[in-house]
Design an enzyme around this catalytic site. Structure first.
Site, short mmCIF file in Angstrom:
data_model
loop_
_atom_site.label_atom_id
_atom_site.label_comp_id
_atom_site.label_asym_id
_atom_site.label_seq_id
_atom_site.Cartn_x
_atom_site.Cartn_y
_atom_site.Cartn_z
N GLU A 17 0.84 -1.22 0.00
CA GLU A 17 0.00 0.00 0.00
C GLU A 17 0.87 1.25 0.00
O GLU A 17 1.87 1.33 0.70
CB GLU A 17 -0.90 -0.03 1.25
CG GLU A 17 -1.79 1.19 1.37
CD GLU A 17 -2.82 1.05 2.47
OE1 GLU A 17 -3.46 -0.01 2.58
OE2 GLU A 17 -2.97 2.03 3.23
N THR A 48 -3.90 4.94 -1.46
CA THR A 48 -4.91 5.47 -0.54
C THR A 48 -5.59 6.72 -1.12
O THR A 48 -5.12 7.33 -2.08
CB THR A 48 -4.31 5.81 0.84
OG1 THR A 48 -3.37 6.86 0.67
CG2 THR A 48 -3.65 4.61 1.48
N TYR A 49 -6.70 7.08 -0.46
CA TYR A 49 -7.52 8.22 -0.89
C TYR A 49 -7.61 9.18 0.29
O TYR A 49 -8.00 8.78 1.39
CB TYR A 49 -8.92 7.69 -1.23
CG TYR A 49 -9.80 8.70 -1.91
CD1 TYR A 49 -9.65 8.98 -3.26
CD2 TYR A 49 -10.81 9.35 -1.21
CE1 TYR A 49 -10.47 9.89 -3.90
CE2 TYR A 49 -11.64 10.27 -1.84
CZ TYR A 49 -11.46 10.53 -3.18
OH TYR A 49 -12.27 11.44 -3.81
N ALA A 51 -8.74 11.86 2.96
CA ALA A 51 -10.03 12.14 3.58
C ALA A 51 -10.74 13.29 2.88
O ALA A 51 -10.12 14.32 2.57
CB ALA A 51 -9.82 12.47 5.05
N HIS A 77 -8.13 3.09 -3.56
CA HIS A 77 -8.95 3.28 -2.36
C HIS A 77 -9.94 4.42 -2.65
O HIS A 77 -9.61 5.35 -3.40
CB HIS A 77 -8.11 3.72 -1.16
CG HIS A 77 -7.13 2.70 -0.68
ND1 HIS A 77 -6.75 2.61 0.64
CD2 HIS A 77 -6.44 1.73 -1.33
CE1 HIS A 77 -5.86 1.63 0.78
NE2 HIS A 77 -5.65 1.08 -0.41
N GLY A 108 -14.17 5.98 5.55
CA GLY A 108 -13.40 7.21 5.78
C GLY A 108 -13.72 7.78 7.16
O GLY A 108 -14.70 7.37 7.80
N ASP A 109 -12.88 8.69 7.61
CA ASP A 109 -13.08 9.29 8.94
C ASP A 109 -13.85 10.60 8.81
O ASP A 109 -13.64 11.34 7.84
CB ASP A 109 -11.73 9.51 9.61
CG ASP A 109 -11.10 8.18 9.98
OD1 ASP A 109 -11.80 7.36 10.60
OD2 ASP A 109 -9.92 7.95 9.64
N ALA A 124 -19.36 2.31 4.48
CA ALA A 124 -18.66 1.63 3.37
C ALA A 124 -19.56 0.63 2.66
O ALA A 124 -19.43 0.43 1.45
CB ALA A 124 -17.42 0.92 3.93
N LYS A 164 -21.10 -6.03 5.29
CA LYS A 164 -20.28 -5.41 4.23
C LYS A 164 -19.68 -6.50 3.35
O LYS A 164 -19.66 -6.38 2.13
CB LYS A 164 -19.19 -4.61 4.96
CG LYS A 164 -18.50 -3.56 4.22
CD LYS A 164 -17.81 -2.57 5.17
CE LYS A 164 -16.63 -3.08 5.95
NZ LYS A 164 -15.78 -2.00 6.52
P1 FAD Z 1 -17.43 1.49 7.77
O1 FAD Z 1 -17.43 0.09 7.24
O2 FAD Z 1 -18.35 2.44 7.18
O3 FAD Z 1 -17.46 1.43 9.31
C1 FAD Z 1 -17.23 2.57 10.14
C2 FAD Z 1 -17.96 2.40 11.46
O4 FAD Z 1 -19.36 2.42 11.21
C3 FAD Z 1 -17.66 1.06 12.15
O5 FAD Z 1 -17.68 1.29 13.53
C4 FAD Z 1 -18.83 0.20 11.72
O6 FAD Z 1 -19.10 -0.85 12.63
C5 FAD Z 1 -19.96 1.23 11.69
N1 FAD Z 1 -21.04 0.85 10.77
C6 FAD Z 1 -20.89 0.38 9.52
N2 FAD Z 1 -22.11 0.12 8.98
C7 FAD Z 1 -23.03 0.47 9.92
C8 FAD Z 1 -24.44 0.44 9.98
N3 FAD Z 1 -25.19 0.01 8.96
N4 FAD Z 1 -25.04 0.87 11.13
C9 FAD Z 1 -24.32 1.30 12.18
N5 FAD Z 1 -22.95 1.34 12.17
C10 FAD Z 1 -22.34 0.95 11.06
N6 FAD Z 1 -9.01 6.01 5.22
C11 FAD Z 1 -8.90 6.95 4.28
O7 FAD Z 1 -9.33 8.10 4.50
N7 FAD Z 1 -8.31 6.71 3.07
C12 FAD Z 1 -7.83 5.48 2.75
O8 FAD Z 1 -7.31 5.28 1.66
C13 FAD Z 1 -7.92 4.44 3.73
N8 FAD Z 1 -7.46 3.20 3.47
C14 FAD Z 1 -7.64 2.20 4.38
C15 FAD Z 1 -7.22 0.91 4.07
C16 FAD Z 1 -7.39 -0.13 4.96
C17 FAD Z 1 -6.94 -1.53 4.58
C18 FAD Z 1 -7.99 0.13 6.24
C19 FAD Z 1 -8.16 -0.99 7.23
C20 FAD Z 1 -8.40 1.41 6.57
C21 FAD Z 1 -8.25 2.46 5.64
N9 FAD Z 1 -8.68 3.76 5.92
C22 FAD Z 1 -8.55 4.75 4.97
C23 FAD Z 1 -9.25 4.09 7.23
C24 FAD Z 1 -10.80 4.01 7.23
O9 FAD Z 1 -11.35 4.93 6.32
C25 FAD Z 1 -11.25 4.30 8.65
O10 FAD Z 1 -10.88 3.27 9.53
C26 FAD Z 1 -12.71 4.66 8.80
O11 FAD Z 1 -12.92 5.24 10.08
C27 FAD Z 1 -13.64 3.46 8.71
O12 FAD Z 1 -13.65 2.95 7.46
P2 FAD Z 1 -14.48 1.61 7.15
O13 FAD Z 1 -14.39 1.41 5.70
O14 FAD Z 1 -14.12 0.51 8.06
O15 FAD Z 1 -15.96 2.15 7.50
#
Ligand code: FAD
Length: 285
Positions: A17, A48-49, A51, A77, A108-109, A124, A164
């Site tokens: 990555e 990566t992408y 925020a 990403h 994303g955060d 996501a 997911k």
């Molecule tokens: P989600 O799957 O949306 O989950 C986020 C939170 O919401 C979790 O607590 C989940 O349990 C909760 N949730 C999900 N669905 C629901 C629902 N239906 N109801 C209630 N709660 C729900 N960040 C970047 O900005 N750019 C990147 O390129 C990037 N690359 C990454 C690559 C990897 C391999 C990893 C592990 C992380 C990466 N991140 C990146 C960080 C990521 O964006 C953050 O960890 C973010 O806070 C959560 O992303 P997620 O896709 O897990 O989100």
């Protein structure tokens, strides 16, 4: 180029990555790193992408230039935050039209900036569905072995991840330092009927100062035994060597335990990844 779902069906994947550089010097560093890692023949590399879309164009350019160069399979990403549905469709359609086959769909955060544009998508999983609707992509998602910092509890974290994964093709984990955390995640998903490949993410520690900060941000705890082991290093070189040793041991344990591959967080540098690769006997001769 290749579709990651097909690659995983054929056997283990080894992937790297990178993040889009912000300065000219960092861009040169990335080109050097890509050149140094290409001989390892990774199954795929990901970019990566930033925020809120801050690297929208740069991520696109790096992914498509890797694709055009032809030596490595890229994965883009993409995050939901601060994007409308139409913007996301546009970004994904451009990738489809240029022949990119792999997307990591992320939540994303939440932006710090209160004036940031609102996100049309809530998580996501919604992005996975959107990407599915745009083209025949192989779609990955993020998994968090030590539970996502925003999840209220482990059970809901695992349920949301399993949901997911019901529409995505594979997951890649946040980095972690104990093989048990990965095993537990895979077992908990299996108990929910989610058995798609979960690729462990590995970040070799190369200096003590940054790791604590990154671990705090990601929710990954650095085990005290590992911290002590690293602190025993008298020089920065010692710390680096110990970090590479520890990452090698973790990777070996994960592979022995049947992990479907390894995903290295390179931080745009090649040497730690190359050393772990060589220690594991993965280097291509
Ligand atoms: P989600 O799957 O949306 O989950 C986020 C939170 O919401 C979790 O607590 C989940 O349990 C909760 N949730 C999900 N669905 C629901 C629902 N239906 N109801 C209630 N709660 C729900 N960040 C970047 O900005 N750019 C990147 O390129 C990037 N690359 C990454 C690559 C990897 C391999 C990893 C592990 C992380 C990466 N991140 C990146 C960080 C990521 O964006 C953050 O960890 C973010 O806070 C959560 O992303 P997620 O896709 O897990 O989100």
């Amino acid at each position: 180029m290749a579709n990651i779902t097909d690659l995983l069906a054929r056997g283990r994947t080894f992937s790297f990555e990178f993040f889009p550089p912000q300065t000219e010097q960092a861009a040169i560093q990335l080109v050097t790193t890509l050149g140094e890692l290409a001989p390892l023949r990774p199954s795929f590399v990901s970019v990566t992408y930033g925020a809120g879309g801050s690297t929208r164009q740069r991520t696109h350019e790096i992914v498509t230039s890797i694709l055009r160069a032809g030596a490595m399979t890229p994965m883009a990403h993409l995050t939901c935050v601060a994007h409308t549905r139409a913007e996301l469709v546009d970004i994904v359609a451009r990738y489809r039209d240029e022949g990119v086959e792999n997307i990591l769909a992320l939540g994303g955060d939440p932006p710090q900036d209160l004036d940031a544009p609102k996100s049309d998508l809530a998580n996501a999983h919604e992005l996975v569905e959107l990407v599915r609707g745009v083209g025949p992509f192989s779609i990955g998602v993020a998994a968090h072995p030590e539970v996502h910092p925003r999840s209220p509890d482990r059970a809901s974290d695992r349920r949301n991840l399993a949901t997911k994964l019901s529409t995505a093709d594979f997951a890649i984990t946040q980095f972690f330092f104990r093989a048990d955390d990965y095993r537990r995640l895979v077992d908990e998903l299996a108990a929910l009927g989610a058995t798609k490949p979960v690729i462990p993410g590995v970040m070799p520690i190369t200096n003590l100062a940054s790791i604590e900060r990154m671990a705090a941000m990601s929710g990954a705890a650095v085990p005290s035994a590992l911290v002590e082991r690293l602190r025993a290093g008298a020089t920065p070189d010692d710390v680096r060597r110990i970090g590479v040793e520890a990452a090698t041991e973790l990777c070996a344990e994960l592979l022995e335990g049947g992990a479907p591959g390894l995903h290295f967080y390179t931080l745009n540098r090649s040497s730690a990844t190359r050393e772990v690769y060589a220690n594991l006997g993965l280097a291509v001769t």
